[in-house]
Design an enzyme around this catalytic site. Structure first.
Site, mmCIF file in Angstrom:
data_model
loop_
_atom_site.group_PDB
_atom_site.id
_atom_site.type_symbol
_atom_site.label_atom_id
_atom_site.label_comp_id
_atom_site.label_asym_id
_atom_site.label_seq_id
_atom_site.Cartn_x
_atom_site.Cartn_y
_atom_site.Cartn_z
ATOM 1 N N ASP A 38 0.866 -1.128 0.008
ATOM 2 C CA ASP A 38 -0.070 0.061 -0.138
ATOM 3 C C ASP A 38 1.107 1.145 -0.022
ATOM 4 O OD1 ASP A 38 -2.102 1.872 0.437
ATOM 5 O OD2 ASP A 38 -1.443 1.974 2.515
ATOM 6 N N LEU A 39 0.350 2.342 -0.437
ATOM 7 C CA LEU A 39 1.106 3.818 -0.383
ATOM 8 C C LEU A 39 0.845 4.579 0.674
ATOM 9 C CD1 LEU A 39 1.283 4.663 -4.483
ATOM 10 C CD2 LEU A 39 2.916 3.574 -2.948
ATOM 11 N N ASP A 40 -0.035 5.181 0.965
ATOM 12 C CA ASP A 40 -0.529 6.129 1.787
ATOM 13 C C ASP A 40 -0.421 5.657 2.945
ATOM 14 O OD1 ASP A 40 -0.855 8.838 0.263
ATOM 15 O OD2 ASP A 40 -2.075 7.252 -0.911
ATOM 16 N N THR B 192 -2.620 -0.121 -4.672
ATOM 17 C CA THR B 192 -2.946 1.246 -3.904
ATOM 18 C C THR B 192 -4.328 1.499 -4.380
ATOM 19 O OG1 THR B 192 -2.374 3.419 -3.790
ATOM 20 C CG2 THR B 192 -1.883 2.635 -5.813
ATOM 21 N N GLY B 193 -5.169 2.487 -3.465
ATOM 22 C CA GLY B 193 -6.367 3.155 -3.910
ATOM 23 C C GLY B 193 -6.131 4.057 -4.709
ATOM 24 N N LYS C 206 -8.921 -4.762 -3.266
ATOM 25 C CA LYS C 206 -7.333 -4.996 -3.231
ATOM 26 C C LYS C 206 -7.077 -6.187 -3.665
ATOM 27 C CE LYS C 206 -5.365 -0.768 -1.471
ATOM 28 N NZ LYS C 206 -4.365 -0.126 -0.667
ATOM 29 N N ASP D 138 -2.579 -0.149 6.167
ATOM 30 C CA ASP D 138 -2.771 0.692 7.370
ATOM 31 C C ASP D 138 -4.408 1.130 7.471
ATOM 32 O OD1 ASP D 138 -2.911 4.044 6.681
ATOM 33 O OD2 ASP D 138 -2.541 2.615 5.084
ATOM 34 N N ASN E 111 -9.217 -0.006 3.329
ATOM 35 C CA ASN E 111 -9.357 -0.488 2.180
ATOM 36 C C ASN E 111 -8.389 -1.787 1.800
ATOM 37 O OD1 ASN E 111 -7.199 1.524 2.226
ATOM 38 N ND2 ASN E 111 -7.501 1.667 0.141
#
Length: 275
Positions: free
Chosen positions: A12-14, A46-47, A197, A220, A223
């Protein structure tokens, strides 16, 4: 002959790979590149839309497919790919939201595809995801929306958010699902029903021939839940929401702002930086 088991690291990114300034630290980049060099398959899941994640893909020097829009788009960035996939939603839903934007309390309606971004207005506080001013070819209207979008994102008055969710679910619930963003912003995302995801993660695993038990997924927020449940090892960040921590197999000792992913990879997977 020694057989090396292929393993997939899904990022995941953020709030996970990115620090609190929405950047990838030198330590994290170096560690992820070392993992790839040592035979791990590393992919971003990622979203974010691809327009706001390809820069991080490039920073990490990845060559793997990338999953965007919470599993609704799978691409090889910067190129055409015969395995690319996307899930889109009927543009008539956008028409309906635009027509009812005032009673529903919508200030922003934005639609996106791999190569499309349209919005009914700019957003002065776009939290880095939406432009404050639009070019002529970015203005959303029934005429400018020529193809079905992958994602619809709306900003709604906080007190009307539940009403919007109820409206979309009652009118289009068999086609789409509604996902409020995490954090304080009254943003709601609408995308294809049943796609998450985990959809993208399964696609990656099938593409590379990797067993579920050999997948490590970091996240985190809400999603990330399906991805972490699908993976053999779901790793929640120290800064993750309580629900994610409670369902994860492991929790990092450090936050996203403390290179939590990099430290985990170095400590638990013996990723040797500079090797």
């Amino acid at each position: 002959m020694i057989t090396i088991t292929k393993k997939l690291i899904a990022l995941d990114l953020d709030g996970t790979t990115l620090n609190n300034d929405s950047q990838i630290s030198a330590k994290t980049a170096e560690t992820i590149q070392a993992a790839a060099d040592q035979g791990y398959i590393v992919s971003i899941v990622t979203g974010r839309p691809n327009r706001l994640s390809e820069n991080f893909y490039d920073d990490l020097k990845l060559t793997t497919p990338m999953i965007n829009f919470n599993g609704n788009l799978g691409i090889l960035p910067h190129q055409a790919w015969n395995r690319e996939y996307q899930y889109t939603i009927d543009k008539e839903i956008v028409t309906e939201l635009l027509a009812k934007s005032k009673p529903l309390g919508l200030s922003l309606v934005a639609v996106e595809g791999r190569n499309m971004f349209l919005a009914n207005q700019g957003l002065s506080s776009g939290f880095g995801f939406f432009p404050s001013t639009l070019t002529t070819n970015q203005i959303l209207s029934n005429k400018s929306l020529k193809e079905n979008p992958i994602s619809i994102t709306v900003q709604v008055k906080p007190e009307l958010k539940q009403g919007l969710i109820d409206f979309v679910e009652q009118q289009f619930g068999d086609e789409v699902e509604v996902s409020p963003w995490g954090g304080p912003n009254p943003i709601v995302e609408i995308a294809t029903k049943g796609v998450h995801k985990s959809t993208g993660l399964k696609f990656l695993a099938d593409y590379y021939g990797i067993l579920q038990k050999d997948i490590i997924a970091f996240g985190d927020e809400g999603n990330d839940l399906t991805m972490m449940q699908y993976a053999g090892t779901g790793v929640a960040m120290k800064n993750a929401i309580a629900k994610i921590k409670g369902l994860a197999d492991e929790v990092t000792d450090f936050t996203n702002d403390e290179d939590g992913v990099a430290r985990y990879l170095q400590d638990r997977l013996d990723i040797a930086v500079g090797a």
